[in-house]
Design a protein around this motif. Structure first.
Motif, PDB file in Angstrom:
ATOM      1  N   LEU A  78      -8.687   5.876   8.932  1.00  0.00           N
ATOM      2  CA  LEU A  78      -7.365   5.579   9.482  1.00  0.00           C
ATOM      3  C   LEU A  78      -6.555   4.701   8.535  1.00  0.00           C
ATOM      4  CD1 LEU A  78      -5.228   5.607  11.704  1.00  0.00           C
ATOM      5  CD2 LEU A  78      -6.493   3.771  12.841  1.00  0.00           C
ATOM      6  N   VAL A  79      -7.189   3.725   7.930  1.00  0.00           N
ATOM      7  CA  VAL A  79      -6.498   2.825   7.004  1.00  0.00           C
ATOM      8  C   VAL A  79      -5.799   3.606   5.898  1.00  0.00           C
ATOM      9  CG1 VAL A  79      -6.953   1.134   5.166  1.00  0.00           C
ATOM     10  CG2 VAL A  79      -7.778   0.720   7.485  1.00  0.00           C
ATOM     11  N   GLN A  80      -6.401   4.693   5.447  1.00  0.00           N
ATOM     12  CA  GLN A  80      -5.779   5.512   4.406  1.00  0.00           C
ATOM     13  C   GLN A  80      -4.433   6.085   4.869  1.00  0.00           C
ATOM     14  OE1 GLN A  80      -8.556   8.492   3.030  1.00  0.00           O
ATOM     15  NE2 GLN A  80     -10.191   6.988   2.862  1.00  0.00           N
ATOM     16  N   GLY A  81      -4.318   6.364   6.164  1.00  0.00           N
ATOM     17  CA  GLY A  81      -3.051   6.857   6.696  1.00  0.00           C
ATOM     18  C   GLY A  81      -2.082   5.747   7.034  1.00  0.00           C
ATOM     19  N   VAL A  82      -2.617   4.573   7.368  1.00  0.00           N
ATOM     20  CA  VAL A  82      -1.769   3.445   7.778  1.00  0.00           C
ATOM     21  C   VAL A  82      -1.120   2.761   6.582  1.00  0.00           C
ATOM     22  CG1 VAL A  82      -1.746   1.179   8.909  1.00  0.00           C
ATOM     23  CG2 VAL A  82      -3.042   3.062   9.920  1.00  0.00           C
ATOM     24  N   GLU A  83      -1.871   2.567   5.503  1.00  0.00           N
ATOM     25  CA  GLU A  83      -1.338   1.828   4.339  1.00  0.00           C
ATOM     26  C   GLU A  83       0.039   2.314   3.895  1.00  0.00           C
ATOM     27  OE1 GLU A  83      -5.239   0.125   1.997  1.00  0.00           O
ATOM     28  OE2 GLU A  83      -4.703   2.239   1.696  1.00  0.00           O
ATOM     29  N   PRO A  84       0.253   3.618   3.725  1.00  0.00           N
ATOM     30  CA  PRO A  84       1.566   4.034   3.235  1.00  0.00           C
ATOM     31  C   PRO A  84       2.703   3.922   4.257  1.00  0.00           C
ATOM     32  CG  PRO A  84       0.118   5.944   3.475  1.00  0.00           C
ATOM     33  CD  PRO A  84      -0.710   4.723   3.756  1.00  0.00           C
ATOM     34  N   ILE A  85       2.391   3.847   5.558  1.00  0.00           N
ATOM     35  CA  ILE A  85       3.484   3.825   6.539  1.00  0.00           C
ATOM     36  C   ILE A  85       3.965   2.421   6.881  1.00  0.00           C
ATOM     37  CG2 ILE A  85       2.669   6.001   7.561  1.00  0.00           C
ATOM     38  CD1 ILE A  85       2.144   4.153  10.158  1.00  0.00           C
ATOM     39  N   VAL A  86       3.152   1.407   6.639  1.00  0.00           N
ATOM     40  CA  VAL A  86       3.491   0.053   7.095  1.00  0.00           C
ATOM     41  C   VAL A  86       4.846  -0.419   6.562  1.00  0.00           C
ATOM     42  CG1 VAL A  86       2.825  -2.385   6.967  1.00  0.00           C
ATOM     43  CG2 VAL A  86       1.182  -0.668   7.722  1.00  0.00           C
ATOM     44  N   PRO A  87       5.157  -0.290   5.278  1.00  0.00           N
ATOM     45  CA  PRO A  87       6.467  -0.775   4.817  1.00  0.00           C
ATOM     46  C   PRO A  87       7.646  -0.069   5.502  1.00  0.00           C
ATOM     47  CG  PRO A  87       5.013  -0.391   2.949  1.00  0.00           C
ATOM     48  CD  PRO A  87       4.326   0.177   4.163  1.00  0.00           C
ATOM     49  N   ARG A  88       7.565   1.251   5.638  1.00  0.00           N
ATOM     50  CA  ARG A  88       8.665   2.000   6.275  1.00  0.00           C
ATOM     51  C   ARG A  88       8.743   1.688   7.764  1.00  0.00           C
ATOM     52  NH1 ARG A  88       6.909   5.419   2.345  1.00  0.00           N
ATOM     53  NH2 ARG A  88       5.332   6.370   3.671  1.00  0.00           N
ATOM     54  N   LEU A  89       7.596   1.559   8.415  1.00  0.00           N
ATOM     55  CA  LEU A  89       7.581   1.236   9.836  1.00  0.00           C
ATOM     56  C   LEU A  89       8.157  -0.155  10.079  1.00  0.00           C
ATOM     57  CD1 LEU A  89       6.892   1.754  12.764  1.00  0.00           C
ATOM     58  CD2 LEU A  89       4.519   1.185  12.258  1.00  0.00           C
ATOM     59  N   ALA A  90       7.771  -1.127   9.261  1.00  0.00           N
ATOM     60  CA  ALA A  90       8.301  -2.485   9.400  1.00  0.00           C
ATOM     61  C   ALA A  90       9.816  -2.486   9.204  1.00  0.00           C
ATOM     62  CB  ALA A  90       7.625  -3.419   8.400  1.00  0.00           C
ATOM     63  N   GLU A  91      10.291  -1.736   8.235  1.00  0.00           N
ATOM     64  CA  GLU A  91      11.736  -1.656   7.983  1.00  0.00           C
ATOM     65  C   GLU A  91      12.467  -1.010   9.159  1.00  0.00           C
ATOM     66  OE1 GLU A  91      14.601   0.892   5.075  1.00  0.00           O
ATOM     67  OE2 GLU A  91      12.855  -0.042   4.129  1.00  0.00           O
TER      68      GLU A  91
END
Length: 179
Positions: free
Chosen positions: A23-36
């Motif tokens: 799951l972490v492999q899928g989460v790492e790339p989305i965190v910056p865009r999700l936070a924004e």
């Protein structure tokens, strides 16, 4: 005109479960865009920002408990950017859908919401089931594919196709939302 709610699913995760590494492999790339995107939603008066998080079997868990547990987990760097602001609605759930056993439907109707933007994890589980429950309750569904994380990439892509085809969900990149 019906309003919009951005729903952030299950991002307060200690990443201590069986599929966590995948799951972490899928989460790492989305965190910056999700936070924004969550930041844009939070700054707007016409968008409700709602966090719905698994209670991990602890039915007494508060927002603070779940935030603390996630920040003490294996990947606080994935949690810190998406910690819910104090003014955001916060609901806990025990099963996959954000609607199952929660007051989400009531909250959305009370606030005049017609469309939900679903973000978070897991694309092929909680996001998919929440999209189905939103659809059968006649809410519009929008899913930014760059703000949802799968455990299995192929199933995540299939879930996005199912949401688009079977639930009339709009699949829209985060950069085009709430601008």
């Amino acid at each position: 005109m019906p309003g919009i709610a951005m729903v952030v699913l299950d991002m307060l995760n200690p990443y201590d479960h069986e599929d966590a590494d995948r799951l972490v492999q899928g989460v790492e790339p989305i965190v910056p865009r999700l936070a924004e995107l969550a930041g844009r939603a939070h700054r707007r008066d016409d968008v409700e920002l709602i966090y719905v998080n698994d209670n991990y079997g602890d039915f007494t868990a508060t927002r603070e408990d779940l935030v603390a547990r996630a920040l003490k987990g294996r990947r606080p760097d994935l949690v810190r950017p998406v910690v819910p602001p104090r003014t955001a609605a916060f609901l806990t759930k025990a099963r996959h859908s954000a609607f199952y056993g929660t007051p989400l439907d009531h909250l959305l109707r009370q606030r005049g919401i017609g469309t939900v933007i679903l973000t978070g994890q897991v694309t092929e589980q909680c996001v998919l089931y929440s999209a189905l429950d939103a659809y059968v309750r006649e809410f519009g569904v929008v899913v930014p594919p760059d703000c949802v994380a799968p455990v299995h990439g192929d199933l995540g892509r299939a879930a996005l196709r199912m949401m688009e085809r079977n639930m009339s969900a709009e699949i829209v990149p985060a950069r085009r939302l709430l601008t």
